[in-house]
Design an enzyme around this catalytic site. Structure first.
Site, mmCIF file in Angstrom:
data_model
loop_
_atom_site.group_PDB
_atom_site.id
_atom_site.type_symbol
_atom_site.label_atom_id
_atom_site.label_comp_id
_atom_site.label_asym_id
_atom_site.label_seq_id
_atom_site.Cartn_x
_atom_site.Cartn_y
_atom_site.Cartn_z
ATOM 1 N N ARG A 268 11.428 -1.947 10.983
ATOM 2 C CA ARG A 268 10.544 -1.212 11.876
ATOM 3 C C ARG A 268 10.352 -1.983 13.176
ATOM 4 O O ARG A 268 10.255 -3.201 13.152
ATOM 5 C CB ARG A 268 9.181 -1.024 11.206
ATOM 6 C CG ARG A 268 8.992 0.346 10.632
ATOM 7 C CD ARG A 268 7.806 0.419 9.726
ATOM 8 N NE ARG A 268 6.571 -0.058 10.360
ATOM 9 C CZ ARG A 268 5.374 0.047 9.789
ATOM 10 N NH1 ARG A 268 5.257 0.597 8.611
ATOM 11 N NH2 ARG A 268 4.300 -0.418 10.391
ATOM 12 N N ARG B 147 -9.687 2.615 9.323
ATOM 13 C CA ARG B 147 -9.245 1.275 9.680
ATOM 14 C C ARG B 147 -10.332 0.528 10.422
ATOM 15 O O ARG B 147 -10.211 -0.666 10.647
ATOM 16 C CB ARG B 147 -8.024 1.399 10.579
ATOM 17 C CG ARG B 147 -6.801 0.667 10.062
ATOM 18 C CD ARG B 147 -5.740 0.793 11.128
ATOM 19 N NE ARG B 147 -4.527 0.114 10.814
ATOM 20 C CZ ARG B 147 -3.510 0.639 10.153
ATOM 21 N NH1 ARG B 147 -3.593 1.832 9.631
ATOM 22 N NH2 ARG B 147 -2.413 -0.061 9.994
ATOM 23 N N ARG C 31 10.763 -6.712 5.111
ATOM 24 C CA ARG C 31 10.651 -5.267 4.865
ATOM 25 C C ARG C 31 11.662 -4.479 5.709
ATOM 26 O O ARG C 31 11.825 -4.731 6.890
ATOM 27 C CB ARG C 31 9.238 -4.797 5.205
ATOM 28 C CG ARG C 31 9.066 -3.291 5.143
ATOM 29 C CD ARG C 31 7.630 -2.887 5.051
ATOM 30 N NE ARG C 31 6.915 -2.993 6.316
ATOM 31 C CZ ARG C 31 5.637 -2.668 6.463
ATOM 32 N NH1 ARG C 31 4.935 -2.248 5.424
ATOM 33 N NH2 ARG C 31 5.037 -2.778 7.634
ATOM 34 N N ARG D 47 -1.082 -7.678 14.201
ATOM 35 C CA ARG D 47 -1.690 -6.673 13.317
ATOM 36 C C ARG D 47 -2.568 -7.333 12.268
ATOM 37 O O ARG D 47 -3.636 -6.824 11.920
ATOM 38 C CB ARG D 47 -0.617 -5.821 12.617
ATOM 39 C CG ARG D 47 0.164 -4.943 13.561
ATOM 40 C CD ARG D 47 0.600 -3.627 12.957
ATOM 41 N NE ARG D 47 1.400 -3.696 11.752
ATOM 42 C CZ ARG D 47 2.700 -3.962 11.725
ATOM 43 N NH1 ARG D 47 3.348 -4.230 12.828
ATOM 44 N NH2 ARG D 47 3.347 -3.955 10.594
ATOM 45 N N LYS E 186 0.806 -1.220 0.000
ATOM 46 C CA LYS E 186 0.000 0.000 0.000
ATOM 47 C C LYS E 186 0.838 1.268 0.000
ATOM 48 O O LYS E 186 0.577 2.188 -0.766
ATOM 49 C CB LYS E 186 -0.849 0.025 1.281
ATOM 50 C CG LYS E 186 -2.292 -0.262 1.089
ATOM 51 C CD LYS E 186 -3.030 -0.059 2.412
ATOM 52 C CE LYS E 186 -2.324 -0.724 3.546
ATOM 53 N NZ LYS E 186 -2.649 -0.246 4.873
HETATM 54 P P1 ADP Z 1 0.822 -1.063 9.158
HETATM 55 O O1 ADP Z 1 -0.041 -0.892 7.939
HETATM 56 O O2 ADP Z 1 2.057 -1.834 8.897
HETATM 57 O O3 ADP Z 1 0.102 -1.426 10.409
HETATM 58 P P2 ADP Z 1 0.829 1.819 9.437
HETATM 59 O O4 ADP Z 1 2.017 2.596 9.117
HETATM 60 O O5 ADP Z 1 -0.387 2.020 8.609
HETATM 61 O O6 ADP Z 1 1.388 0.343 9.437
HETATM 62 O O7 ADP Z 1 0.391 2.052 10.953
HETATM 63 C C1 ADP Z 1 1.250 1.788 12.023
HETATM 64 C C2 ADP Z 1 0.466 1.728 13.321
HETATM 65 O O8 ADP Z 1 -0.146 3.011 13.575
HETATM 66 C C3 ADP Z 1 -0.700 0.759 13.312
HETATM 67 O O9 ADP Z 1 -0.308 -0.547 13.611
HETATM 68 C C4 ADP Z 1 -1.613 1.367 14.395
HETATM 69 O O10 ADP Z 1 -1.135 1.097 15.677
HETATM 70 C C5 ADP Z 1 -1.436 2.865 14.157
HETATM 71 N N1 ADP Z 1 -2.461 3.411 13.224
HETATM 72 C C6 ADP Z 1 -2.256 3.910 11.973
HETATM 73 N N2 ADP Z 1 -3.406 4.294 11.404
HETATM 74 C C7 ADP Z 1 -4.384 4.055 12.304
HETATM 75 C C8 ADP Z 1 -5.807 4.210 12.310
HETATM 76 N N3 ADP Z 1 -6.478 4.716 11.253
HETATM 77 N N4 ADP Z 1 -6.479 3.820 13.418
HETATM 78 C C9 ADP Z 1 -5.845 3.312 14.480
HETATM 79 N N5 ADP Z 1 -4.528 3.115 14.549
HETATM 80 C C10 ADP Z 1 -3.780 3.481 13.477
#
Ligand code: ADP
Length: 219
Positions: A162, A93, A130, A173, A17
């Site tokens: 990360r 989300r 990654r 996750r 993504k």
């Molecule tokens: P990934 O897709 O690998 O989980 P992201 O970079 O999208 O990574 O997000 C990292 C973390 O940030 C998520 O695991 C979550 O804890 C938090 N996060 C990001 N976007 C949201 C959201 N819309 N709602 C709740 N938590 C979020």
């Protein structure tokens, strides 16, 4: 075609993504709004939001809906997003976040809600290899043949894994995704707004499928 679009890209973590969003944001000349990047920036800056987000992220959880809706609401109100549109990456989300987004975008609705579809097993394999630049966020794939000190080709920053890409956190996750985010797919599907795009293939192939889907949705 006039540049600009209001897009959502859904999909499992590790579906590619982030990389596709960067390309789509250049193609449609719109800001890429990544809630993960915004939260990580807050962590680096040591703000109150950053302290809260770090705890949640390290545990592989989700930041609360109200907090996320407030952050994204502020961002979508910025002139670039109002004028040109945006691509949302990592938001919504959960169904409550999607409902809040519908409220916020009533005047200027989303053009396309894309679901980048990649099977879980493939995603698990991809995430464990990654690596990300700590400074500019460029993603890389580790092959196991890298030097101990990996320097980013784009900005010279340090490339590392990360903190939340450990197998335990990744599995957590992915479980969370099935529980909370998969109902979103259903939410948009029920409204006839979801476009599923096959995310298996080369990055170029997937990118062409995504742009074709957006052009079709804008027609
Ligand atoms: P990934 O897709 O690998 O989980 P992201 O970079 O999208 O990574 O997000 C990292 C973390 O940030 C998520 O695991 C979550 O804890 C938090 N996060 C990001 N976007 C949201 C959201 N819309 N709602 C709740 N938590 C979020």
């Amino acid at each position: 075609m006039i540049p600009g679009a209001r897009l959502i890209l859904l999909g499992r973590q590790g579906a590619g993504k982030g990389t596709q969003c960067v390309r789509l944001s250049r193609h449609f000349v719109v800001p890429h709004i990544s809630t993960g990047d915004m939260l990580r920036a807050a962590v680096r800056e040591g703000t109150e939001l950053g302290r809260l987000a770090k705890k949640v992220m390290d545990a592989g959880g989700l930041v609360g809906d109200d907090t996320m809706v407030a952050i994204v609401g502020d961002r979508l109100a910025q002139p670039d997003a109002v004028g040109r549109g945006y691509i949302l990456d990592g938001f919504p989300r959960t169904v409550p976040q999607a409902e809040a987004l519908d409220e916020m975008t009533r005047a200027r609705p989303i053009d396309a809600c894309l679901d980048l579809d990649v099977p879980r097993e493939l995603v698990l394999r991809r995430i464990s290899s990654r690596r990300v630049c700590r400074d500019c966020g460029t993603n890389y794939m580790a092959t196991g043949r890298e030097h101990a000190e990996w320097i980013c080709d784009v900005c010279g920053g340090e490339v590392t894994q990360r903190d939340d890409d450990t197998p335990e956190a990744v599995n957590r996750r992915l479980d969370l995704y099935e529980e909370q985010t998969a109902p979103l797919i259903e939410y948009y599907q029920r409204q006839g707004r979801l476009v599923v795009v096959d995310g298996v293939g080369s990055p170029d192939e997937v990118f062409h499928r995504l742009t074709a889907a957006v052009h079709a949705a804008q027609r």
